[in-house]
Enzyme design. Structure first.
Site, PDB file in Angstrom:
ATOM      1  N   ASP A 106     -30.629 -17.861 -44.623  1.00 26.76           N
ATOM      2  CA  ASP A 106     -30.630 -17.783 -46.088  1.00 26.76           C
ATOM      3  C   ASP A 106     -29.763 -18.848 -46.755  1.00 26.76           C
ATOM      4  O   ASP A 106     -29.496 -18.765 -47.957  1.00 26.76           O
ATOM      5  CB  ASP A 106     -30.182 -16.387 -46.546  1.00 26.76           C
ATOM      6  N   GLU A 107     -29.328 -19.860 -46.016  1.00 28.11           N
ATOM      7  CA  GLU A 107     -28.530 -20.942 -46.580  1.00 28.11           C
ATOM      8  C   GLU A 107     -29.016 -22.287 -46.044  1.00 28.11           C
ATOM      9  O   GLU A 107     -29.294 -22.407 -44.847  1.00 28.11           O
ATOM     10  CB  GLU A 107     -27.046 -20.793 -46.224  1.00 28.11           C
TER      11      GLU A 107
END
Length: 410
Positions: A106-107
């Site tokens: 998610d990054e």
């Protein structure tokens, strides 16, 4: 020369956001994504902002989260779906720059230095990114901006996530005012143990660390001390590269058991299954490893017990029984004979499996032929097409694990 413009883009409550985007009925409800409590994997993986308002935090036990937020909707994780959405987001970022580096599911880091003539100022690019991600996935992205990766990361974690517009720039002109007053534990690269060391030394803020004598830090922690001092001073020359994950450092598997395993026979069943999976993944990625690490965790959360040890092999391997015998030796040596709730195995010091130093006493060619035959069956019929008889015992978890990705349901 133009200063670099680096983004760290984070997806808010990623797993929970995917679930809410896929199911509009959940839009106004507190959502918690958690494992299966019946199999003791009931830990909060993600909580949406509505659930977090009730005090629900990631990594807490599900029953505790339900006490804080009784009306929460509990959703079982769908890891394949999250992977697919993460790849979709990467494709969106690739429209703005070809320098996209996934940091986690998610990054992602982006270098948009050369994209400004096409897409505008850094803030305009950040706004366009956020709009594209929201329109196409329904997920709220937050953007930390900086002249390097560490400042972009600290910017996102400590400021962008708290801003209404989800964007914040941290650079050398505002670093002392914004970053230095933060607690040292909030700095990228500082874990709980290092934070404890710093507090004992009187280093309480990032500014304290930035102004601490570098030679003393190097004397105590070597190169790691210098790296942390550089981060505190906003120094980082590492590039954003698409090849960051091409060379793995280790391959491992860890598992939380569905119940306490208290006998050696039970533990060895799962240990062999984990070693088989580690070996299979190593072969698939074209690696052999020279070091085997093995660890277990006891049954108590409040009084943690267990161990984590490693052993050096005589020669590199990607054969499951070689890994198993090394892990078994560690288990017999360091296990306290108390019941355990989880265990893991890791193969490290990886090297290419294409070049092998033959050993007259290792029968490497026989192992390679057996591995090749097994992998052909695995690739055609799945990971459970061939299992050892021990996996059919009550302690076996091979068939259950085959339904998961990264320890969670697909």
């Amino acid at each position: 020369m133009r200063d670099r413009v680096i983004f760290l883009v984070d997806m808010q409550s990623f797993y929970a956001s995917v679930e809410k985007a896929d199911n509009p009925k959940l839009k106004d409800k507190p959502v918690i994504v958690s494992g299966d409590p019946e199999r003791r994997s009931g830990v909060v993986l993600a909580a949406c902002p509505l659930a977090k308002k009730w005090g629900v935090e990631n990594a807490t036990r599900l029953w505790e989260a339900q006490q804080k937020c009784p009306d929460a909707v509990i959703v079982r994780p769908r890891m394949q779906r999250y992977i697919d959405v993460s790849l979709q987001i990467t494709e969106i970022f690739n429209r703005f720059t070809d320098l996209v580096e996934p940091y986690s599911i998610d990054e992602q880091f982006l270098d948009v230095t050369g994209s400004q003539r096409l897409f505008g100022t850094p803030r305009e690019i950040a706004q366009k990114l956020r709009t594209a991600v929201m329109n196409e996935t329904g997920i709220n992205a937050r953007v930390g901006m900086g002249p390097n990766k560490v400042l972009a990361k600290i910017s996102c974690d400590n400021f962008a996530k708290k801003n209404k517009d989800g964007i914040f720039e941290l650079n050398h002109s505002n670093m002392k005012e914004k970053m230095w007053p933060l607690a040292v534990g909030k700095m990228f690269g500082v874990g709980s143990r290092m934070n404890h060391h710093f507090l004992r030394m009187g280093i309480r803020t990032i500014g304290h660390l930035a102004n601490f004598p570098l030679e003393l830090l190097k004397k105590k922690w070597g190169i790691n001390g210098q790296v942390l001092w550089q981060i505190a001073n906003g120094i980082d020359d590492s590039p954003v590269t698409v090849k960051t994950h091409d060379q793995q450092k280790a391959i491992g598997h860890q598992m939380t058991l569905p119940r306490d395993y208290g006998t050696l026979e039970e533990i060895k069943v799962v240990l062999l299954e984990l070693c088989t999976e580690v070996a299979r993944r190593a072969r698939f990625k074209g690696y052999m490893g020279s070091t085997v690490s093995m660890g277990v965790r006891g049954t108590s959360f409040d009084f943690p017990t267990g161990f984590h040890r490693q052993i050096k092999l005589m020669s590199p391997t990607n054969f499951d029984l070689d890994i198993y015998h090394a892990a078994e030796k560690l288990l017999l040596t360091h296990w306290d004979r108390q019941p355990i709730r989880s265990l893991g195995v890791t193969l490290s010091q990886l090297q290419s499996s294409e070049n092998v130093q033959l050993n007259l006493f290792d029968y490497h060619l026989n192992k390679e032929e057996l591995n090749r035959a097994l992998d052909m069956v695995y690739s055609k019929y799945g990971k459970t097409a061939i299992v050892r008889a021990s996996s059919l015992l009550a302690a076996g978890q091979a068939f259950h694990r085959a339904k998961k990705i990264g320890g969670h349901y697909k």
